[in-house]
Design a protein around this motif. Structure first.
Motif, PDB file in Angstrom:
ATOM      1  N   LYS A 147      -3.326 -11.112 -12.357  1.00  0.00           N
ATOM      2  CA  LYS A 147      -3.343  -9.675 -12.091  1.00  0.00           C
ATOM      3  C   LYS A 147      -3.317  -9.416 -10.595  1.00  0.00           C
ATOM      4  O   LYS A 147      -2.621  -8.512 -10.113  1.00  0.00           O
TER       5      LYS A 147
ATOM      6  N   ASP B 140       0.242 -10.113  -9.415  1.00  0.00           N
ATOM      7  CA  ASP B 140       1.186  -9.088  -9.872  1.00  0.00           C
ATOM      8  C   ASP B 140       0.943  -7.754  -9.156  1.00  0.00           C
ATOM      9  O   ASP B 140       1.901  -7.050  -8.817  1.00  0.00           O
ATOM     10  N   ASP B 141      -0.329  -7.418  -8.935  1.00  0.00           N
ATOM     11  CA  ASP B 141      -0.625  -6.185  -8.205  1.00  0.00           C
ATOM     12  C   ASP B 141      -0.061  -6.248  -6.790  1.00  0.00           C
ATOM     13  O   ASP B 141       0.501  -5.272  -6.275  1.00  0.00           O
TER      14      ASP B 141
ATOM     15  N   ILE C 250       2.506  -8.045  -5.753  1.00  0.00           N
ATOM     16  CA  ILE C 250       3.970  -7.950  -5.816  1.00  0.00           C
ATOM     17  C   ILE C 250       4.402  -6.511  -6.058  1.00  0.00           C
ATOM     18  O   ILE C 250       5.328  -5.995  -5.414  1.00  0.00           O
ATOM     19  N   ASP C 251       3.725  -5.841  -6.995  1.00  0.00           N
ATOM     20  CA  ASP C 251       4.084  -4.452  -7.305  1.00  0.00           C
ATOM     21  C   ASP C 251       3.957  -3.556  -6.072  1.00  0.00           C
ATOM     22  O   ASP C 251       4.758  -2.644  -5.849  1.00  0.00           O
ATOM     23  N   ASN C 252       2.937  -3.827  -5.267  1.00  0.00           N
ATOM     24  CA  ASN C 252       2.680  -2.979  -4.107  1.00  0.00           C
ATOM     25  C   ASN C 252       3.572  -3.300  -2.910  1.00  0.00           C
ATOM     26  O   ASN C 252       3.842  -2.430  -2.083  1.00  0.00           O
TER      27      ASN C 252
ATOM     28  N   LYS D  11       6.729  -4.870  -3.129  1.00  0.00           N
ATOM     29  CA  LYS D  11       8.155  -5.036  -3.393  1.00  0.00           C
ATOM     30  C   LYS D  11       8.988  -3.901  -2.802  1.00  0.00           C
ATOM     31  O   LYS D  11      10.128  -4.118  -2.374  1.00  0.00           O
ATOM     32  N   ASP D  12       8.423  -2.680  -2.767  1.00  0.00           N
ATOM     33  CA  ASP D  12       9.187  -1.585  -2.159  1.00  0.00           C
ATOM     34  C   ASP D  12       9.427  -1.866  -0.686  1.00  0.00           C
ATOM     35  O   ASP D  12      10.528  -1.636  -0.167  1.00  0.00           O
TER      36      ASP D  12
END
Length: 428
Positions: free
Chosen positions: A364, A367-368, A370-372, A374-375
């Motif tokens: 988690k 993934d958190d 990466i999600d934050n 990637k933009d």
């Protein structure tokens, strides 16, 4: 640019234990070896489940602990002794060879003769026949020489197999082929001289008759009440009455362990439960049986480890391995121990010809992150208008607060070093 961010999953490593070999844990201790001072042989000792040395390597021969005792021999001695887990001598005698205790008895060689002793060191059985080295399920195989052949000036011995109980009574005289198996759960697989196959009970009665098998079933056993039968085309399971228990057949199959059994479906391996339901998908090239909650699975020659839910604990990156206990795995070809309870999630960010890595102890957390990020990584407009320090530093601090981030040094190291790379632009 889709490869600019990559996540890898692996297990924590413990190196430099300074042993030549490490065996499976038996009764909470594992047999280990080091080189002798003259490098001519190994010396053996034991480590505990925390990988601390319990008994220093000082024995030229040793067996794993069984029923609280290990048979060992010191370098300057010709005789074996039995020690306990505190390295205290419990039994000694003129043992030219000694084997592990099973069912309260141990086979030893005295004056070149095989006998069995109890835990008081008393000789309780003087067998008439040659025997296996250990009792299994209260029984042991016995052997009678049938014939000797010369093959290319060598010798090949052919034995008939029978069975003896713990009282030293010959229950079944040697009459079966030497492919016959050991007792397990009250039954043993045997093969007659006419190639007929049976399961016999401890009275020697042939209670289940089987069809001819497609291969040598030396290790065919009942486990958890079921046995697997491999005929000329398919594999299936039977109960102790000989009745087929699942409607479905399989391309291949193995015995049950910890409530699950490996089966082959459409040339791939998975696992079924005791109801015959495929609970872990058949997608692997090879698998091991479950041991202490884990199994080794392989795809294209590389291994990882799964738990009983089928969760893969890492990417497929490992070589040959043995499961030591419920926590540690030994990669014996690389002399590395892996920690099954320490899964590491590595996020790599590629900048020009440089790669910067962050590691997390939670998927988690990875993934958190990466999600934050990637933009920022993939959006050129955001990269131009947002400094890396302002964008990434809060993410790192959040990961630290949530106890996701393992390598905390990156709060300073990553910001200082990677900032220059981002300013130079990403590799197209």
């Amino acid at each position: 640019m889709k490869d600019l961010i990559e996540k890898k999953i692996y297990l924590g490593e413990l190196r430099n234990l300074n042993y030549n070999t490490i065996g499976e844990f038996k009764e909470n201790l594992a047999l280990v070896s080091i080189n002798k001072h003259d490098l001519s042989d190994n010396l053996y000792g034991f480590i505990d489940e925390n990988l601390n040395e319990k008994i220093k390597p000082e024995y030229i021969e040793a067996t794993s602990f069984s029923e609280g005792l290990s048979a060992v021999r010191k370098e300057n001695s010709k005789e074996f002794i039995y020690i306990d887990k505190n390295n205290k001598v419990i039994l000694s005698g003129n043992y030219e060879k000694a084997y592990p205790f099973k069912d309260g008895l141990a086979k030893v060689i005295i004056n070149k003769k095989e006998v069995f002793i109890n835990k008081d060191g008393e000789i309780v059985i003087k067998p008439k026949y040659k025997t296996d080295n250990e009792f299994r399920d209260g029984m042991i195989r016995i052997y009678k020489l049938k014939s000797v052949f010369d093959i290319n000036k060598g010798r090949q011995f052919h034995y008939l197999v029978g069975y003896m109980n713990k009282n030293g009574e010959v229950v079944v005289k040697p009459k079966y082929l030497n492919t016959s198996g050991e007792f397990c759960e009250g039954l043993a697989y045997v093969k007659s001289s006419k190639n007929k196959e049976y399961f016999i009970d401890k009275n020697g009665d042939e209670v289940i008759k089987q069809k001819r098998s497609k291969r040598n079933l030396y290790n065919l056993q009942f486990k958890e009440g079921l046995a697997v039968i491999n005929n000329t085309s398919k594999s299936y399971y039977i109960d102790k009455t000989g009745k087929k228990v699942f409607e479905k057949d399989f391309d291949d199959a193995d015995i049950f362990s910890e409530g699950l059994a490996p089966v082959k479906v459409n040339n791939k391996w998975g696992f079924i439960n005791k109801s015959g339901i495929l609970v872990i998908d058949a997608k692997y090239d090879s698998v091991s049986k479950f041991k202490l909650g884990h199994a080794i699975v392989s795809i294209r020659g590389k291994n990882t480890f799964i738990d009983k839910t089928g969760k893969e604990l890492s990417d497929f990156i490992y070589s040959s391995a043995i499961i030591l206990n419920d926590r540690y795995v030994y990669l014996y070809t690389k002399d590395i121990i892996l920690d099954l309870k320490n899964t590491i999630y590595e996020v790599s960010i590629r900048v020009n010809d440089n790669i910067k890595k962050m590691t997390f102890n939670s998927e988690k957390g990875a993934d958190d992150f990466i999600d934050n990020i990637k933009d920022y990584v993939y959006n050129e407009t955001i990269r131009k208008n947002e400094e890396i320090n302002n964008y990434v530093l809060p993410l790192i601090k959040k990961a630290r607060k949530d106890e996701y981030l393992i390598n905390k040094r990156y709060e300073d190291d990553m910001i200082n070093k990677i900032n220059d790379y981002y300013k130079k632009g990403f590799r197209k």
